[in-house]
Design a protein around this motif. Structure first.
Motif, short mmCIF file in Angstrom:
data_model
loop_
_atom_site.label_atom_id
_atom_site.label_comp_id
_atom_site.label_asym_id
_atom_site.label_seq_id
_atom_site.Cartn_x
_atom_site.Cartn_y
_atom_site.Cartn_z
N ALA A 1 -28.84 -13.64 -10.84
CA ALA A 1 -27.45 -13.56 -10.41
C ALA A 1 -27.10 -14.73 -9.49
N THR A 2 -28.00 -15.09 -8.60
CA THR A 2 -27.74 -16.19 -7.67
C THR A 2 -27.67 -17.52 -8.42
N SER A 3 -28.55 -17.71 -9.36
CA SER A 3 -28.54 -18.94 -10.16
C SER A 3 -27.26 -19.05 -10.99
N ALA A 4 -26.87 -17.96 -11.62
CA ALA A 4 -25.64 -17.96 -12.41
C ALA A 4 -24.42 -18.17 -11.53
N ALA A 5 -24.43 -17.62 -10.32
CA ALA A 5 -23.31 -17.78 -9.40
C ALA A 5 -23.17 -19.23 -8.95
N ALA A 6 -24.28 -19.89 -8.68
CA ALA A 6 -24.23 -21.30 -8.27
C ALA A 6 -23.69 -22.17 -9.40
N ARG A 7 -24.13 -21.92 -10.61
CA ARG A 7 -23.66 -22.71 -11.76
C ARG A 7 -22.17 -22.50 -11.99
N ALA A 8 -21.74 -21.25 -11.96
CA ALA A 8 -20.32 -20.96 -12.19
C ALA A 8 -19.45 -21.50 -11.06
N ALA A 9 -19.93 -21.43 -9.83
CA ALA A 9 -19.16 -21.95 -8.70
C ALA A 9 -19.01 -23.47 -8.79
N GLY A 10 -20.07 -24.16 -9.21
CA GLY A 10 -19.99 -25.61 -9.39
C GLY A 10 -18.97 -25.99 -10.45
N ARG A 11 -18.98 -25.28 -11.54
CA ARG A 11 -18.02 -25.56 -12.61
C ARG A 11 -16.59 -25.24 -12.17
N VAL B 1 -23.22 -27.38 -5.19
CA VAL B 1 -22.92 -26.05 -4.67
C VAL B 1 -24.23 -25.32 -4.43
N ARG B 2 -24.39 -24.78 -3.24
CA ARG B 2 -25.59 -24.02 -2.89
C ARG B 2 -25.17 -22.59 -2.54
N VAL B 3 -25.81 -21.63 -3.17
CA VAL B 3 -25.54 -20.22 -2.91
C VAL B 3 -26.79 -19.61 -2.30
N ASP B 4 -26.65 -19.10 -1.09
CA ASP B 4 -27.74 -18.40 -0.41
C ASP B 4 -27.41 -16.91 -0.43
N LEU C 1 -32.85 -15.33 -1.31
CA LEU C 1 -32.75 -16.09 -2.55
C LEU C 1 -31.77 -17.24 -2.34
N ASP C 2 -31.97 -18.33 -3.03
CA ASP C 2 -31.01 -19.41 -3.01
C ASP C 2 -31.06 -20.17 -4.32
N ALA C 3 -29.93 -20.78 -4.65
CA ALA C 3 -29.84 -21.59 -5.86
C ALA C 3 -28.81 -22.68 -5.60
#
Length: 149
Positions: free
Chosen positions: A42-52, A107-110, A131-133
Motif C-alpha cells: 500500500a505504501t509503495s502504491a501510494a508513493a507511485r500514485a502521489a508522484g504521478r 515523493v516519499r511516503v512514510d 514503512l516508507d517508499a
C-alpha cells in the motif's frame, strides 16, 4: 505394594498443549508478516500514485493537494484505511517550478502498520512497524509549460 500409574492417553494431552503453545505464536507471526506486507504494498502504491498525481497537476500547489489526497485514497483502496502516512515532496527544477521540462519530482511516503492482536505492554501502545517508499518522476525536456502568470 506400589501400583503403576496408567499413562494411557497422556500423549494426546501433551500433544494438544504443545500444539497450542507452538501454533498460537506461529499464527501470530504469519498474520503479522501478512499485515506488514500489505502495508508495504500500500505504501509503495501510494508513493507511485502521489508522484504521478503531482506531476500531472497544472501547478505546484494543486499538485501537493492532489498528492496528499491520492495517498489517503490509495491506502484505503489497498485495505488499510486507518494506516497513518506522511507525504514529503521534493523537486529539482530550474526556476523553482516543478512542472517545467527537466524537472525531477520525488515523493516519499512514510507510514506504519500496527501489528495485529498485540496488546499495549507497559503503557507503550501497540507495537508498530515503520514503512516508507519513494517514487521519482522525471518531467521530460520537451514538455509544454504553462504560460507565466
Amino acid at each position: 505394594m506400589t501400583r503403576r500409574r496408567d499413562e494411557a492417553g497422556s500423549a494426546l494431552v501433551e500433544f494438544s498443549w504443545l500444539a497450542i503453545i507452538l501454533l498460537v505464536p506461529l499464527i501470530w507471526v504469519v498474520l503479522s508478516v501478512f499485515e506488514v506486507q500489505r502495508g508495504a504494498f500500500a505504501t509503495s502504491a501510494a508513493a507511485r500514485a502521489a508522484g504521478r498525481a503531482y506531476a500531472l497537476a497544472p501547478d505546484d500547489a494543486t499538485g501537493e493537494q492532489r498528492a496528499r489526497a491520492v495517498v489517503q485514497q490509495v491506502l484505503a483502496d489497498q485495505g488499510t484505511p486507518g494506516q497513518r502516512a506522511t507525504v514529503q515532496i521534493s523537486c529539482e527544477a530550474p526556476g523553482g517550478n516543478c512542472h517545467v521540462g527537466t524537472s525531477v519530482i520525488t515523493v516519499r511516503v512514510d507510514s506504519g502498520v500496527d501489528l495485529p492482536f498485540f496488546p499495549a505492554i507497559l503503557g507503550r501502545g501497540a507495537a508498530s512497524f515503520s514503512l516508507d517508499a519513494s517514487h521519482t518522476v522525471p518531467i521530460g525536456q520537451y514538455v509544454e509549460s504553462a504560460p507565466a502568470p
